[in-house]
Design a protein around this motif. Structure first.
Motif, PDB file in Angstrom:
ATOM      1  N   ALA A 132       5.638  -3.896   7.324  1.00 46.80           N
ATOM      2  CA  ALA A 132       6.314  -2.824   6.605  1.00 46.80           C
ATOM      3  C   ALA A 132       5.524  -2.343   5.410  1.00 46.80           C
ATOM      4  N   PHE A 133       4.781  -3.231   4.758  1.00 48.65           N
ATOM      5  CA  PHE A 133       4.072  -2.861   3.552  1.00 48.65           C
ATOM      6  C   PHE A 133       2.696  -2.266   3.842  1.00 48.65           C
ATOM      7  N   GLY A 134       2.381  -2.069   5.118  1.00 43.83           N
ATOM      8  CA  GLY A 134       1.063  -1.567   5.472  1.00 43.83           C
ATOM      9  C   GLY A 134       0.936  -0.062   5.366  1.00 43.83           C
ATOM     10  N   SER A 135       2.040   0.671   5.564  1.00 44.36           N
ATOM     11  CA  SER A 135       1.999   2.127   5.498  1.00 44.36           C
ATOM     12  C   SER A 135       3.410   2.643   5.295  1.00 44.36           C
ATOM     13  N   VAL A 144       0.823  -1.207   0.000  1.00 45.69           N
ATOM     14  CA  VAL A 144       0.000   0.000   0.000  1.00 45.69           C
ATOM     15  C   VAL A 144       0.862   1.264   0.000  1.00 45.69           C
ATOM     16  N   THR A 145       2.185   1.101   0.096  1.00 48.28           N
ATOM     17  CA  THR A 145       3.055   2.269   0.125  1.00 48.28           C
ATOM     18  C   THR A 145       3.222   2.874  -1.261  1.00 48.28           C
ATOM     19  N   GLY A 146       2.960   2.099  -2.291  1.00 47.59           N
ATOM     20  CA  GLY A 146       3.172   2.597  -3.640  1.00 47.59           C
ATOM     21  C   GLY A 146       4.626   2.607  -4.052  1.00 47.59           C
ATOM     22  N   VAL A 147       5.508   2.055  -3.214  1.00 50.76           N
ATOM     23  CA  VAL A 147       6.932   2.018  -3.519  1.00 50.76           C
ATOM     24  C   VAL A 147       7.234   0.774  -4.347  1.00 50.76           C
ATOM     25  N   ASN A 148       7.752   0.980  -5.563  1.00 51.24           N
ATOM     26  CA  ASN A 148       8.189  -0.130  -6.405  1.00 51.24           C
ATOM     27  C   ASN A 148       7.139  -1.231  -6.494  1.00 51.24           C
ATOM     28  N   LEU A 157      -5.028  -2.180  -6.723  1.00 47.98           N
ATOM     29  CA  LEU A 157      -4.192  -3.266  -6.212  1.00 47.98           C
ATOM     30  C   LEU A 157      -2.752  -3.012  -6.615  1.00 47.98           C
ATOM     31  N   CYS A 158      -1.862  -3.007  -5.628  1.00 48.68           N
ATOM     32  CA  CYS A 158      -0.460  -2.730  -5.891  1.00 48.68           C
ATOM     33  C   CYS A 158       0.381  -3.858  -5.312  1.00 48.68           C
ATOM     34  N   LEU A 159       1.077  -4.571  -6.182  1.00 49.29           N
ATOM     35  CA  LEU A 159       1.896  -5.707  -5.757  1.00 49.29           C
ATOM     36  C   LEU A 159       3.356  -5.433  -6.076  1.00 49.29           C
ATOM     37  N   SER A 160       4.239  -6.010  -5.268  1.00 57.00           N
ATOM     38  CA  SER A 160       5.676  -5.900  -5.505  1.00 57.00           C
ATOM     39  C   SER A 160       6.259  -7.276  -5.743  1.00 57.00           C
ATOM     40  N   ASN A 161       7.136  -7.381  -6.738  1.00 59.37           N
ATOM     41  CA  ASN A 161       7.918  -8.600  -6.894  1.00 59.37           C
ATOM     42  C   ASN A 161       8.940  -8.621  -5.759  1.00 59.37           C
TER      43      ASN A 161
END
Length: 976
Positions: free
Chosen positions: A741-744, A669-673, A681-685
């Motif tokens: 960590a990926f929550g905010s 949810v941070t929108g980082v990478n 929906l935002c996913l990171s590899n």
């Protein structure tokens, strides 16, 4: 009659009114014994008090100063009806099931070897030190290791001493929450034989023991000595989960969910969750995605050829895993103990203790359906015309990230094809202790001992019934197996994807201790005493894993592939040496000889220990204690000290078991990478790492306590004790909560050490110099297994790193109160003993990293409950005796409730145990003389545990209750 307690006040009332009771051994004593006796004085049954060393001190003839101690005597242990020492200790309110280290395949955690562990204060299995006659023991386990609690049979126990205080200043590592010391019987002349039968709905357990002893006054001119030999055998039937409705997958009758199918459809409808899982009956189900949810179609019975959509059912094939899974597997245990004591001269004594346990458990588990099976459109078994499958693709490998082709997806019933997973857990453990005690001039005593111990166990032993899902998919790809058929598989088909997988560990332990203790000089209050010594310990482990699966498994991570030949694929080993020095001082400033108003006696104790570890360095731990008798019968005590727990060798070795893989699972949810496969929906590899890692440091604790004991002379037989304790436990070994960590954005910064954004702009695949430098340490980290996608060859795709490897992180603070009371008295109708023991945890909070919020975990699911108590009343009249126990666990919150609603209330749980026994005395018929028969029932009224419904599979909390119901044990013992 059912007694309920819904408040802390109710628990205090019962614990204060009842407990600690009664008992009698082979012949009934004149008074029932107190089952929890503060070990403040040497055992009065031993004539030479100066030779006695009790738990918690190295100075003979003294008791631990300032420390809360509990002693469970032999007659008390017999009266509980428990058949193992682990179960005896779990009756103590200070012992919890957190971590659930006990026999039972489905009872949780990483306890693959079915070992039993003791967890004092709920601080973790590793924070409780278990000893036999003051000696350390070898560890058991594979990926994680503990000290087995059932080291010796009850037939060989004289008493169990429990120190409820940090004690690393005396014993070194692990004594954070406290120490459990099994004190063996030292004198027996004759033979004792016993048999037992335990009956529970769903299984039975039986066993027996033979113990023989002989003493002598002279052995070839050497002097007096004795020998005791004991053998114990136990067998337990398997208990299937289906014997308890609360253990089934379908929990709708209890207000829960039907876990046989989640994230999917019932009767062709659309489910409520994104994600697919069902427990397929034979032969299985077709899965069709539908708007982020799934529809299931049942495949009909038959040979599976020529099927069309019209042959499919809108009702999925389902089964309940409880029918195929053992809650507790079968268990066979052999135990043997040999004790020898021999005077070599009037001042030198030799002793030897040999302990041996051979335990074998076998558990059955539902054969997991594993990854979904892909039936390609080119397969002769493909079913055309299923609505929603146009353009659908599926993976032809064991991972969803493998090659995708047009086709349909199904869930296959491996259970029907090859039966349950059968897991064997053999464990062989032995400890050999030898030593010499010597009387020295000036009343000093010296002792030197050598301990050698070994444990050999198998954590995952699946002989010829372990499925490789990748190999099965490969056979489907080739057309060699029709997954839609319910016909039995041929031997060749079965052998194409079924093999053996083994994981053996070998733990070794060597320990040398040399110590001395005696009097230094006299003060008006008594003799100042001291102890000092040194210890050398060497521990090692070797682990080997392997298996055999035939060719074509296509990289399935679970087992190796080598042309159907068994191959040892992974080896790990570790070694450690520890050198320690310790000293202790006992200072009686005031005693009856120089007592003054408000100070009848005043004793101080100081201890310190230095340990140097070959792998991580040194640690020094002091402890101070004080006992102050203010007036006759009223004593205050206090202690302060530091303790530590060294990381296990397996904690430091990623080659024992580690995972490294790439996945787009974490929602960012941070929108980082990240990338967006769908709006919102935002996913990171993300490269994720799990398992052990080198360079870990010891856990540390600081604890202090203050207590009072009241035993008035005007009311003989009464004793009341209260203790306040405070523990700060830091540097704890655990996996970081990287998911947070990926929550905010704030959490991402807070947990930056364990979750990192990776900038691979300009990355050239195969050229590490172009990779983000922050990624390089994680690429070189050991990762034996891959769950989803291997990172090799995909380094440039990495957008984030999540480090979930065990590390030193977080701090726990706990404080609480222990209450104990006991009153024994005679009456015209017999001898009585009533009392109670109660623990109230006042605070249990944690902070995972510096700067993170402090989390209040008290009275929440998975953590200590604030109120736990046990009370009893015991009665004897001649040879007849009876006991009644009441156990209470207070209410708490279910913080992970069904459907993630607000926290729900978990009701308190109160159970009643009862026992009756009869001992045939000297005036009995010769054939019955020396015979004792007893009948005990735990959970006499068969009370179910409180309902705890989560999104998981359980309907109760195994950490605070058990599902076994009424347990009835009949025991018969005879002395010759």
């Amino acid at each position: 009659m059912m007694i309920r307690f819904d408040t802390t006040a109710g628990a205090i009332a019962i614990a204060t009114g009842l407990m600690a009771s009664s008992a009698f051994a082979q012949t009934a004593p004149t008074r029932p014994s107190d089952p929890q006796v503060a070990a403040q004085q040497p055992d009065p049954e031993t004539s030479d008090d100066e030779a006695i060393v009790v738990t918690g001190t190295n100075i003979a003839g003294t008791a631990p100063v300032g420390t809360q101690a509990v002693t469970l005597k032999r007659d008390t242990i017999l009266n509980t009806g428990n058949t193992s020492l682990a179960d005896v200790l779990r009756d103590l309110p200070q012992v919890t099931n957190l971590g659930i280290y006990r026999e039972g395949a489905t009872q949780g955690g990483y306890n693959a070897t079915q070992a039993n562990g003791i967890n004092l204060r709920g601080l973790g299995i590793g924070g409780t030190l278990t000893l036999v006659d003051g000696h350390r023991l070898p560890s058991t386990g594979t990926v994680s290791t503990i000290t087995e609690a059932n080291q010796i049979p009850i037939a060989m126990i004289e008493r169990v001493e429990v120190i409820l205080d940090g004690s690393s200043a005396v014993y070194g590592s692990d004594a954070v929450g406290g120490v459990v010391n099994y004190v063996t019987r030292k004198n027996l002349r004759g033979v004792e034989a016993a048999g037992r039968l335990t009956l529970v709905d769903g299984y039975k357990e039986y066993g027996g023991s033979v113990t023989a002893g002989q003493t002598w006054n002279d052995l070839g001119g050497l002097g007096a000595g004795n020998i005791i030999v004991s053998y114990d055998y136990t067998w337990r039937d398997p208990m299937f989960a289906s014997s308890r409705a609360r253990l089934s997958q379908n929990l709708t009758q209890f207000g829960g969910i039907d876990n046989r199918i989640t994230g999917g459809a019932r009767n062709g409808g659309v489910g409520l969750q994104s994600g697919s899982f069902a427990t397929p009956g034979a032969p299985g189900n077709i899965i069709v995605p539908s708007g982020g949810t799934y529809i299931y179609y049942g495949i009909p019975q038959g040979n599976g050829t020529g099927l069309t959509f019209a042959n499919l059912s809108t009702t999925p094939n389902l089964l309940d895993t409880a029918d195929y899974t053992t809650y507790m597997g079968s268990m066979r245990r052999h135990q043997a103990v040999v004790l020898i004591n021999q005077e070599l001269s009037p001042s030198i004594e030799f002793y030897f203790e040999g302990l041996y346990t051979n335990r074998h458990t076998r558990s059955e588990q539902f054969q997991s359906n594993g990854p979904d099976v892909c039936v390609a459109a080119t397969s002769p078994y493909y079913i055309a015309g299923i609505p929603g499958t146009a353009g659908q693709t599926c993976s032809t490998g064991p991972s969803p990230t493998d090659t995708r082709v047009p086709g349909i997806t199904m869930q296959y019933n491996f259970q029907n094809a090859i039966g349950s997973w059968g897991t064997d857990n053999p464990d062989e453990n032995y400890t050999l202790i030898s030593g010499i005690r010597a009387k020295l001039p000036g009343g000093w005593r010296a002792e030197a001992s050598f301990t050698y111990g070994a444990d050999n166990t198998c954590g995952i032993c699946r002989y010829d019934n372990n499925s490789s899902f990748g190999a099965f998919q490969h056979q489907v790809n080739l057309g060699n197996i029709n997954p839609f058929s319910t016909a039995p598989l041929t031997a060749a088909q079965r052998e194409s994807f079924v093999g053996t997988v083994l994981q053996f560990s070998h733990n070794r332990f060597k320990d040398v201790v040399v110590k001395m203790n005696g009097s230094l000089f006299d003060l008006p209050g008594g003799a100042v005493k001291a102890a000092f010594g040194g210890e050398y310990t060497h521990t090692s482990y070797d682990l080997e894993s392997g298996g055999n699966i035939s060719p074509g498994e296509q990289g399935d991570y679970a087992t190796p592939s080598r042309d159907n030949e068994f191959v040892w694929s992974n080896f790990a080993s570790g070694r450690r040496s520890v050198v320690a020095a310790f000293a202790e001082l006992y200072v009686p400033l005031i005693s009856e000889q120089n007592a003054m108003p408000l100070i009848r006696s005043l004793v101080f104790n100081g201890a310190v220990r230095y340990d140097h570890y070959s792998d991580f360095g040194s640690t020094t731990n002091p402890k101070l204690g004080m006992t102050w008798e203010i007036f006759d019968g009223f004593t205050a005590r206090g202690s302060w000290g530091t303790s530590f727990r060294a990381p296990a060798l397996t904690d430091n070795d990623p080659y024992v078991g580690s995972f490294k893989f790439l996945t787009s699972f974490p929602t960012n949810v941070t929108g980082v990478n990240c990338f967006s496969p769908a709006p919102g929906l935002c996913l990171s590899n993300t490269l994720i790492l799990f398992g052990a890692q080198p360079g870990l440091k010891p856990e540390k604790s600081k604890s202090w306590s203050l207590g009072f004991d009241f035993a008035p002379r005007f009311l003989p037989g009464l004793k009341v004790s209260t203790t306040y304790y405070n523990i700060r436990y830091s540097n704890r070994l655990q996996a970081p909560p990287w998911q947070e960590a990926f929550g905010s954005n704030a959490s991402f910064a807070l947990y930056s050490q364990y979750a990192k954004a990776i900038n691979n702009t300009g990355c050239v695949q195969g050229n590490p110099s172009t990779y983000d430098p922050a990624l390089l340490p994680y690429l070189s980290a050991v990762g034996l297994y891959t769950l989803y996608m291997p990172v090799a060859g995909r380094e440039c795709q990495v957008q984030a790193v999540a480090d979930g490897r065990t590390t030193n992180i977080g701090t726990t603070n706990q404080e609480g109160l222990d209450f104990a009371t006991n009153y024994g008295f005679d009456s015209s109708i017999g001898t009585w003993n009533v009392g109670g023991s109660l623990t109230i945890v006042l605070k249990e909070n944690a902070q995972y990293v510096a700067g993170a919020p402090v989390v209040d975990r008290l009275d929440t699911l998975g953590y200590p409950v604030s109120v736990r108590g046990r009370g009893s009343i015991g009665w004897t009249d001649g040879s007849l005796g009876a006991n009644l126990y009441v156990n209470h666990v207070g209410p708490y919150k279910n913080t992970t409730p069904l459907n993630n609603t607000v926290s729900t209330h978990v009701a308190p749980w109160t159970t009643v145990d009862a026992g009756i026994s009869y001992s045939f005395g000297e005036n009995s018929w010769a054939g019955l003389k020396g015979t004792r028969i007893s009948l005990n029932a735990q959970n006499l009224f068969n009370r179910d545990p409180p309902l705890v419904l989560t999104n998981g599979y359980a309907s109760y909390d195994p950490q605070q209750a058990n599902i076994l119901g009424r347990i009835v044990t009949i025991q018969l013992a005879k002395s010759f």
